[in-house]
Design an enzyme around this catalytic site. Structure first.
Site, PDB file in Angstrom:
ATOM      1  CG  HIS A  14      -1.686  -1.266   1.397  1.00 21.13           C
ATOM      2  ND1 HIS A  14      -2.887  -1.561   0.800  1.00 21.13           N
ATOM      3  CD2 HIS A  14      -1.338  -2.371   2.117  1.00 21.13           C
ATOM      4  CE1 HIS A  14      -3.275  -2.793   1.146  1.00 21.13           C
ATOM      5  NE2 HIS A  14      -2.340  -3.306   1.939  1.00 21.13           N
ATOM      6  CB  SER A  45      12.796  21.574 -16.802  1.00 27.05           C
ATOM      7  OG  SER A  45      11.928  22.672 -17.004  1.00 27.05           O
ATOM      8  CE  LYS A  62      11.637  18.886 -12.000  1.00 32.08           C
ATOM      9  NZ  LYS A  62      10.347  19.079 -12.644  1.00 32.08           N
ATOM     10  CD  GLU A  71       8.407  11.165 -15.721  1.00 28.18           C
ATOM     11  OE1 GLU A  71       7.990  11.719 -14.700  1.00 28.18           O
ATOM     12  OE2 GLU A  71       8.969  11.795 -16.633  1.00 28.18           O
TER      13      GLU A  71
END
Ligand code: ARG
Length: 474
Positions: A171, A292, A298, A305
């Site tokens: 969880h 970025s 970043k 992803e």
């Protein structure tokens, strides 16, 4: 552009590749013809198509259906076309209807009547079923090799981190101590099953559909056994209608690819979470991150992803195929032409994702200090404390309640581990607690104590790694 197909077409124009023009006095408009063309997708079957045709031609000759000299000329020309396609001196005509028409068209343009003999006893329906099977039998081993290489990288890294303790989660809450190696090996198990699954699918591809014709076989004395054997199949397929209508193998392989992608996606999800500042369990490295365009600071886990994102298209491809098939009247319908784009995309996606995944996983720098630190302070020792009491004879439910109470009191007192309580305090909950409790609850000891088959203890983990290596032959 309207009018009948002329027999002396050159093979290089749109009309030339139309095999069915005899019956129809009108031709589809150019855009309609292009709409039903599949050459852009099925041109990757060119070599398989030629291989199938060569076996078919040899059989036609052996059966006395075409003259031996014709078969020789056809075979030599097919070999030549194969070589020319390979080296790029023959370009595939993007205006052709499909790869089968294109190759037959070239043969006919070059040889005349012998080219017109190649399709005896054959339909594009059994031809495409054959080509797909040949293609898959040649490319699935490459995908399996890609999977095996990926499993070996996971296992190398698992071995490296067999003793690197980290919190295991359920969880997404800290649950019990495991090791990073155990987690890595878990993913090697999953990809190892994918490798097996593709092997199973390959086994079921071992039937040759050629000789099934459009759906009802042929009245010509074809030798299906000989063609099957010549093409390396175990046997000819059993039923001609099933052979041209069946795309179970495409479903199975698309499902296997969707499962591969689901595995990679879940792994990558953890990578994305772990590379956050909040977790900090992993640094994917600059070569496996992107920046970025606006935020100068970043370093984003884009590769992880994107692999996660591509799981969507693989699941979609499987849905495409299932939906494509579910309402099709028997046997062949042109809808089946749509199978290839989805299937090829799933195969290409799995191949490229595995390659990128492997590089990223090999380069990942795991922050084992941070992982170990995360094992203390979240009551990961609670289950072990309960099992400690069970070993001293307390029924498990009572042990669970006792430790739950300690945890509650610890939280109320601002303590983050039950080991922050003195033995004297703990004995108030149960007289069964002793001094040996504390060392048994340290994360490294908790790891070592989990030596059951399947568990994360380093020695046991190394056994798991050995078994997987043996299974995948590395
Ligand atoms: N391009 C077709 C396919 O991929 C080949 C079979 C065409 N057969 C037909 N009867 N139109 O399925």
């Amino acid at each position: 552009m309207n009018g009948r197909q002329e027999p002396e077409d050159t093979g290089s124009s749109r009309q030339a590749s139309v095999l069915w023009a005899g019956r129809l006095t009108e031709k589809p408009a150019e855009d309609a013809f292009a709409f039903q063309s599949s050459i852009a997708v099925d041109q990757r079957l060119a070599q398989d198509d030629i291989r199938g045709s060569r076996a078919h031609v040899a059989m036609l000759s052996a059966q006395g259906i075409i003259p031996a000299g014709t078969a020789e000329a056809l075979d030599a020309e097919l070999a030549r076309i194969s070589g020319e396609l390979e080296e790029g001196s023959l370009a595939i005509d993007p205006g052709a209807e499909d790869i089968h028409s294109f190759i037959e068209g070239v043969l006919t343009a070059r040889l005349g009547d012998p080219g017109r003999m190649v399709h005896a006893g054959r339909s594009r329906n059994d031809q495409v079923a054959l080509d797909l099977r040949l293609y898959l039998r040649r490319t699935l081993p490459e995908l399996r090799a890609e999977l095996a290489r990926t499993v070996f990288v996971l296992l190398d890294r698992a071995e490296e981190h067999a003793a690197s303790v980290m919190p295991g989660y359920t969880h997404l809450q800290r649950a019990q101590p495991v090791s990073l190696g155990h987690w890595l090996c878990a993913w090697a198990c999953a990809l190892g099953r994918d490798w097996e699954r593709l092997g199973d699918a390959l086994g079921r591809l071992d039937e040759c559909p050629l000789g099934s014709g459009a759906l009802a076989g042929s009245t010509l004395p074809l030798d299906r056994e000989a063609v099957a054997k010549a093409l390396g199949f175990g046997r000819p397929s059993l039923n001609s209608m099933d052979s041209v209508a069946d795309r179970d193998f495409a479903l199975e392989i698309a499902a296997a690819c969707a499962i591969i992608q689901t595995h990679l996606s879940r792994f990558c999800e953890d990578m994305v979470i772990w590379s956050s500042e909040e977790s900090g369990f992993v640094d994917l490295g600059e070569a496996w991150s992107t920046g970025s365009s606006i935020m100068p600071q970043k370093k984003n886990p884009d590769f992880a992803e994107l692999i996660r994102g591509k799981a969507g298209r693989s699941a979609g491809n499987l849905m495409t195929l299932l939906t494509l098939l579910k309402g099709l009247p028997y046997a062949y319908d042109k809808d089946l032409q749509e199978d290839k784009e989805a299937l090829f995309d799933s195969l290409d996606t799995a191949q490229s994702c595995l390659r990128i995944f492997r590089g990223m996983t090999a380069a990942a720098r795991f922050n084992t200090g941070r992982m170990e630190a995360a094992c203390t302070g979240g009551f990961l020792e609670a289950t072990d404390a309960a099992e400690y009491l069970v070993k001293k004879g307390l029924p498990f439910r009572k042990a669970h309640q006792t430790v739950a109470l300690i945890v509650r009191d610890c939280i109320a007192a601002g303590q983050r581990s039950i080991t922050q309580r003195s033995l004297e305090e703990l004995r108030k909950y149960s007289p069964l607690f002793d001094g040996d409790l504390y060392p048994s609850l340290s994360p490294p000891q908790a790891l070592r104590a989990r030596g059951l088959p399947g568990g994360p203890a380093p020695q046991e983990l190394n056994r798991q790694i050995r078994i997987l290596r043996g299974k995948l032959g590395g």
